[in-house]
Write a protein that holds these residues in place. Sequence first.
Motif, PDB file in Angstrom:
ATOM      1  N   TRP A  64      15.498   7.030  -5.726  1.00 11.51           N
ATOM      2  CA  TRP A  64      14.153   7.035  -5.161  1.00 11.51           C
ATOM      3  C   TRP A  64      14.180   7.672  -3.779  1.00 11.51           C
ATOM      4  CZ3 TRP A  64       9.974   3.741  -7.195  1.00 11.51           C
ATOM      5  CH2 TRP A  64      10.331   3.067  -8.374  1.00 11.51           C
ATOM      6  N   ASP A  65      13.203   8.526  -3.504  1.00 15.61           N
ATOM      7  CA  ASP A  65      13.019   9.034  -2.146  1.00 15.61           C
ATOM      8  C   ASP A  65      12.198   8.031  -1.354  1.00 15.61           C
ATOM      9  OD1 ASP A  65      14.269  11.702  -2.070  1.00 15.61           O
ATOM     10  OD2 ASP A  65      12.833  12.163  -3.656  1.00 15.61           O
ATOM     11  N   VAL A  66      12.670   7.730  -0.162  1.00 13.08           N
ATOM     12  CA  VAL A  66      11.944   6.861   0.775  1.00 13.08           C
ATOM     13  C   VAL A  66      11.232   7.794   1.752  1.00 13.08           C
ATOM     14  CG1 VAL A  66      12.158   5.090   2.543  1.00 13.08           C
ATOM     15  CG2 VAL A  66      13.653   5.023   0.523  1.00 13.08           C
ATOM     16  N   ILE A  67       9.901   7.827   1.678  1.00  8.40           N
ATOM     17  CA  ILE A  67       9.118   8.832   2.408  1.00  8.40           C
ATOM     18  C   ILE A  67       8.402   8.193   3.589  1.00  8.40           C
ATOM     19  CG2 ILE A  67       7.425  10.679   2.183  1.00  8.40           C
ATOM     20  CD1 ILE A  67       7.731  10.323  -0.911  1.00  8.40           C
ATOM     21  N   GLN A  68       8.668   8.703   4.765  1.00  9.36           N
ATOM     22  CA  GLN A  68       7.978   8.225   5.972  1.00  9.36           C
ATOM     23  C   GLN A  68       6.519   8.687   5.902  1.00  9.36           C
ATOM     24  OE1 GLN A  68       9.552   6.641   8.742  1.00  9.36           O
ATOM     25  NE2 GLN A  68      11.629   6.730   7.929  1.00  9.36           N
ATOM     26  N   THR A  69       5.600   7.718   5.833  1.00 11.22           N
ATOM     27  CA  THR A  69       4.172   8.054   5.717  1.00 11.22           C
ATOM     28  C   THR A  69       3.345   7.255   6.730  1.00 11.22           C
ATOM     29  OG1 THR A  69       4.087   6.443   3.894  1.00 11.22           O
ATOM     30  CG2 THR A  69       4.205   8.783   3.295  1.00 11.22           C
ATOM     31  N   PRO A  70       3.561   7.494   8.026  1.00 10.88           N
ATOM     32  CA  PRO A  70       2.808   6.740   9.032  1.00 10.88           C
ATOM     33  C   PRO A  70       1.322   7.062   8.995  1.00 10.88           C
ATOM     34  CG  PRO A  70       3.969   8.578  10.041  1.00 10.88           C
ATOM     35  CD  PRO A  70       4.443   8.508   8.610  1.00 10.88           C
ATOM     36  N   GLY A  71       0.544   6.158   9.522  1.00 13.55           N
ATOM     37  CA  GLY A  71      -0.915   6.319   9.578  1.00 13.55           C
ATOM     38  C   GLY A  71      -1.563   4.966   9.502  1.00 13.55           C
ATOM     39  N   ASP A 130       5.011   1.939  10.532  1.00 16.03           N
ATOM     40  CA  ASP A 130       6.197   1.675   9.707  1.00 16.03           C
ATOM     41  C   ASP A 130       5.958   1.942   8.220  1.00 16.03           C
ATOM     42  OD1 ASP A 130       4.502  -0.470   9.115  1.00 16.03           O
ATOM     43  OD2 ASP A 130       6.146  -1.912   8.901  1.00 16.03           O
ATOM     44  N   HIS A 131       4.888   2.614   7.881  1.00 15.78           N
ATOM     45  CA  HIS A 131       4.508   2.755   6.476  1.00 15.78           C
ATOM     46  C   HIS A 131       5.428   3.715   5.723  1.00 15.78           C
ATOM     47  CE1 HIS A 131       2.127   3.444   2.862  1.00 15.78           C
ATOM     48  NE2 HIS A 131       1.492   2.320   3.156  1.00 15.78           N
ATOM     49  N   LEU A 132       5.779   3.309   4.481  1.00 14.91           N
ATOM     50  CA  LEU A 132       6.645   4.119   3.619  1.00 14.91           C
ATOM     51  C   LEU A 132       6.021   4.272   2.236  1.00 14.91           C
ATOM     52  CD1 LEU A 132      10.009   2.281   4.403  1.00 14.91           C
ATOM     53  CD2 LEU A 132       9.328   4.525   5.296  1.00 14.91           C
ATOM     54  N   ALA A 133       6.316   5.383   1.582  1.00 17.24           N
ATOM     55  CA  ALA A 133       5.998   5.568   0.166  1.00 17.24           C
ATOM     56  C   ALA A 133       7.318   5.738  -0.571  1.00 17.24           C
ATOM     57  CB  ALA A 133       5.104   6.781  -0.040  1.00 17.24           C
ATOM     58  N   PHE A 134       7.325   5.403  -1.859  1.00 13.49           N
ATOM     59  CA  PHE A 134       8.545   5.479  -2.661  1.00 13.49           C
ATOM     60  C   PHE A 134       8.305   6.383  -3.872  1.00 13.49           C
ATOM     61  CE2 PHE A 134       8.606   1.087  -0.827  1.00 13.49           C
ATOM     62  CZ  PHE A 134       9.612   1.315   0.102  1.00 13.49           C
ATOM     63  N   TYR A 135       9.194   7.358  -4.053  1.00  7.63           N
ATOM     64  CA  TYR A 135       9.062   8.324  -5.151  1.00  7.63           C
ATOM     65  C   TYR A 135      10.256   8.220  -6.084  1.00  7.63           C
ATOM     66  CZ  TYR A 135       8.898  12.833  -7.582  1.00  7.63           C
ATOM     67  OH  TYR A 135       8.875  13.820  -8.543  1.00  7.63           O
ATOM     68  N   PRO A 181      18.742  -8.353  -1.885  1.00  3.91           N
ATOM     69  CA  PRO A 181      18.484  -7.625  -0.635  1.00  3.91           C
ATOM     70  C   PRO A 181      17.017  -7.226  -0.510  1.00  3.91           C
ATOM     71  CG  PRO A 181      19.671  -6.237  -2.197  1.00  3.91           C
ATOM     72  CD  PRO A 181      19.648  -7.607  -2.786  1.00  3.91           C
ATOM     73  N   ILE A 182      16.512  -7.297   0.709  1.00  2.30           N
ATOM     74  CA  ILE A 182      15.135  -6.912   1.022  1.00  2.30           C
ATOM     75  C   ILE A 182      15.185  -5.750   1.997  1.00  2.30           C
ATOM     76  CG2 ILE A 182      12.948  -7.653   2.058  1.00  2.30           C
ATOM     77  CD1 ILE A 182      13.661 -10.524   1.230  1.00  2.30           C
ATOM     78  N   TYR A 183      14.453  -4.690   1.676  1.00  2.00           N
ATOM     79  CA  TYR A 183      14.474  -3.480   2.488  1.00  2.00           C
ATOM     80  C   TYR A 183      13.084  -3.165   3.049  1.00  2.00           C
ATOM     81  CZ  TYR A 183      18.911  -2.766   0.067  1.00  2.00           C
ATOM     82  OH  TYR A 183      20.179  -2.922  -0.445  1.00  2.00           O
ATOM     83  N   ILE A 184      13.080  -2.625   4.274  1.00  4.04           N
ATOM     84  CA  ILE A 184      11.836  -2.233   4.935  1.00  4.04           C
ATOM     85  C   ILE A 184      12.165  -1.157   5.967  1.00  4.04           C
ATOM     86  CG2 ILE A 184      11.907  -3.910   6.870  1.00  4.04           C
ATOM     87  CD1 ILE A 184       8.873  -4.447   6.254  1.00  4.04           C
ATOM     88  N   HIS A 185      11.169  -0.535   6.511  1.00  8.12           N
ATOM     89  CA  HIS A 185      11.349   0.429   7.608  1.00  8.12           C
ATOM     90  C   HIS A 185      12.164  -0.224   8.728  1.00  8.12           C
ATOM     91  CE1 HIS A 185      10.375   3.140  10.915  1.00  8.12           C
ATOM     92  NE2 HIS A 185       9.778   3.962  10.067  1.00  8.12           N
ATOM     93  N   GLY A 186      13.098   0.525   9.284  1.00  3.37           N
ATOM     94  CA  GLY A 186      13.978  -0.023  10.315  1.00  3.37           C
ATOM     95  C   GLY A 186      13.248  -0.632  11.502  1.00  3.37           C
ATOM     96  N   ASP A 187      12.088  -0.065  11.856  1.00  2.00           N
ATOM     97  CA  ASP A 187      11.337  -0.573  13.014  1.00  2.00           C
ATOM     98  C   ASP A 187      10.759  -1.957  12.779  1.00  2.00           C
ATOM     99  OD1 ASP A 187      11.900   1.797  14.247  1.00  2.00           O
ATOM    100  OD2 ASP A 187       9.872   2.630  14.094  1.00  2.00           O
TER     101      ASP A 187
END
Length: 276
Positions: free
Chosen positions: A135-142, A146-151, A88-94
């Motif tokens: 893992w937390d999937v963190i919305q980090t736009p800028g 669609d940018h994400l960070a993973f913790y 499976p491949i995951y990315i921001h829904g947008d």
Amino acid sequence: MFKREKSIEIQQNRGVQCAHGKVAVQGIGMSAYSFFVDGLLIDTGSYSLSQEFQSFFNEIPIEQLALTHSHEDHSGNAAWIQQHKDVPIYIHGDSVSVCAKDGEYPFYRQALWGERPAFIAQPLGETLQTKSAIWDVIQTPGHTTDHLAFYNRETGAMFTGDLYIQTKTKVVLDEENIVHTLASLKKILSYDFEVVYCCHAGFLADGRMKIQEKIAYLEELESNIKQLFYKGYSVEEITKAIFPRDYPIIKVSGEQWSSKHIITAFINQFTKESLT
């Protein structure tokens, strides 16, 4: 026809395998990282480095792929992963619909990164589960919307994609909003981490401090721009005063990359604040 110089180096830092791919075209060099830990691959590098990254992917037991965003230097080999690893491949829904089509890019980006083939991705939720960690999937736009960070809650490692890159940002893409980037940098400080895995700077043992330094730099930049703006300086005058150097990427990209985009984002924010 341009000639690419390419290489890859594999490092191991705190249990994370870090694949560092480098590509140079006519003296302009760039690099991108792909990280593997606990069955999870984070980002895939660029299609221009497909052979180099594929040699890395063939050596690791990938169970799932998570992408920080859809840019071609991060998602360029996702189609290969889909075809050869069946994970499976995951990315921001947008970005699911964006990734379902072949990427189209200006020539300078094609020369460096290649063109991203289409692939089918699934939208990420608020968390991601691997064998040993949540893992937390963190919305980090800028950098992108669609940018994400993973913790990684287990190890305290923060994977920041293109949120950091370097402390003293001088140029950004026209789609980046530096005001949102600054907010996202502040947002991730609410998490308990020290080490950062950046997709261009690599492993940062003092990552939290680097993030704090970048925040301080951008806040000082914001203050200096605000002073000049309220003195009546134009965007061009402020850009020249703050960033007097003409960086090669500005001309090469036809100003898709420019210092001016930093100035205009802050000015738009000042204007918005004055109206409220």
